[in-house]
Design an enzyme around this catalytic site. Structure first.
Site, mmCIF file in Angstrom:
data_model
loop_
_atom_site.group_PDB
_atom_site.id
_atom_site.type_symbol
_atom_site.label_atom_id
_atom_site.label_comp_id
_atom_site.label_asym_id
_atom_site.label_seq_id
_atom_site.Cartn_x
_atom_site.Cartn_y
_atom_site.Cartn_z
ATOM 1 N N ASP A 1 -36.739 67.979 85.334
ATOM 2 C CA ASP A 1 -37.771 68.656 84.290
ATOM 3 C C ASP A 1 -37.082 69.915 83.755
ATOM 4 O OD1 ASP A 1 -39.960 66.962 85.389
ATOM 5 O OD2 ASP A 1 -40.567 68.336 86.803
ATOM 6 N N ASN B 1 -43.993 71.641 84.554
ATOM 7 C CA ASN B 1 -42.539 72.062 84.556
ATOM 8 C C ASN B 1 -41.942 72.019 83.395
ATOM 9 O OD1 ASN B 1 -43.269 72.406 87.377
ATOM 10 N ND2 ASN B 1 -42.125 70.338 87.848
ATOM 11 N N ASN C 1 -33.126 58.799 85.154
ATOM 12 C CA ASN C 1 -31.951 59.129 86.175
ATOM 13 C C ASN C 1 -31.668 57.864 86.660
ATOM 14 O OD1 ASN C 1 -33.680 58.301 88.053
ATOM 15 N ND2 ASN C 1 -34.154 60.373 88.891
#
Length: 279
Positions: free
Chosen positions: A228, A42, A172
């Protein structure tokens, strides 16, 4: 200049559900589809979609279709006897997801697969492949003068040497809970910590202080692959000479746009689309 991505390549089975099932419960799906995925695949596709030169270091199975990454340099992708990795992606009506990964050939990526880095650019790595391969990529980036960007997903505690060799760490909020505070990561040697905050954008932590980068309002359909797209855009922007703050702004726009269609790569934006979104 160029971007080298070290990471996983998967096939995605995407299942649409009204809600993510709780443990012990059953939910009837409303549909399903298949598509290419894996954080490495990705991220490499995101760089190429933006117009960047990108090479992928990965392991795939005999079932891998190179057409899914036709715009990426695959000369350093190794064909393994194990099958290509598989990800089962549950996507609910709010666009949130839950993902289970079967590593397959990704589990066999090793330091010897990384090889030399020539020229200059950005190395982007993630943790769906063995940590030893990621550590070798960081070592070669450090000795070769490349910028090393690490997306620590899925999160595991990171060795101090790897943190010291990481120019930009991109977790994250969930991954940060495993890794420790940004302050601790900076103290351990990371050059900067960019915490992605979903629709709220991101926050850049440096030893000199923090900078908040706002998110972008879009009609979210599926958040799969948004991180991504963010990381790929960040690496591309750094490689093309942007400051970290400006690169993060571009990455926030790319990550938001990537949520506007189902699938990890379907809505990955072009540079022109990112620029238009920033306007």
């Amino acid at each position: 200049m160029s971007v080298v991505v070290v990471g996983a390549v998967n096939g995605d089975l995407i299942v649409r559900v009204p809600r993510i099932a709780a443990p012990g419960s059953t939910v009837i799906a409303t549909g399903s589809s298949t598509g290419p995925g894996g954080k490495g695949g990705n991220q490499a596709a995101a760089v190429a979609r933006l117009g960047g030169e990108c090479a992928l270091i990965a392991r795939v199975g005999p079932d891998f279709d190179p057409a899914s990454l036709s715009s990426v340099d695959l000369s350093r992708v190794v064909r393994d006897t194990a099958p290509t990795g598989l990800a089962v992606v549950l996507v609910d009506d709010a666009g949130e997801n839950a993902i289970t990964v079967v590593p397959g050939a990704n589990a066999n990526l090793g330091p010897a697969d990384v090889g030399p880095l020539t020229g200059a650019g950005v190395v982007l790595a993630s943790l769906e492949v063995p940590l030893a391969a990621v550590a070798e990529a960081a070592r070669r980036a450090a000795t070769g003068g490349w910028t090393f960007v690490l997306n620590p997903a899925p999160a595991v505690p990171l060795p101090d040497l790897l943190l010291r060799q990481t120019d930009v760490l991109v977790p994250n909020e969930h991954e940060l809970a495993v890794l420790g505070s940004p302050e601790a990561l900076l103290a351990a040697g990371a050059g900067a910590v960019v915490v992605t905050l979903g629709a709220a954008g991101c926050r850049i932590h440096r030893r000199a202080g923090t900078v908040d980068i706002p998110g972008h309002r879009v009609a979210t359909v599926d958040t799969t692959g948004a991180g991504d797209a963010f990381c790929g855009a960040l690496a591309w922007a750094l490689d093309t000479g942007h400051t970290l703050d400006d690169a993060a702004r571009l990455a926030c726009a790319a990550g938001a746009l990537a949520t506007t269609a189902v699938g990890a790569r379907t809505a990955q934006p072009t540079a022109a689309e990112v620029t238009a979104s920033l306007r």
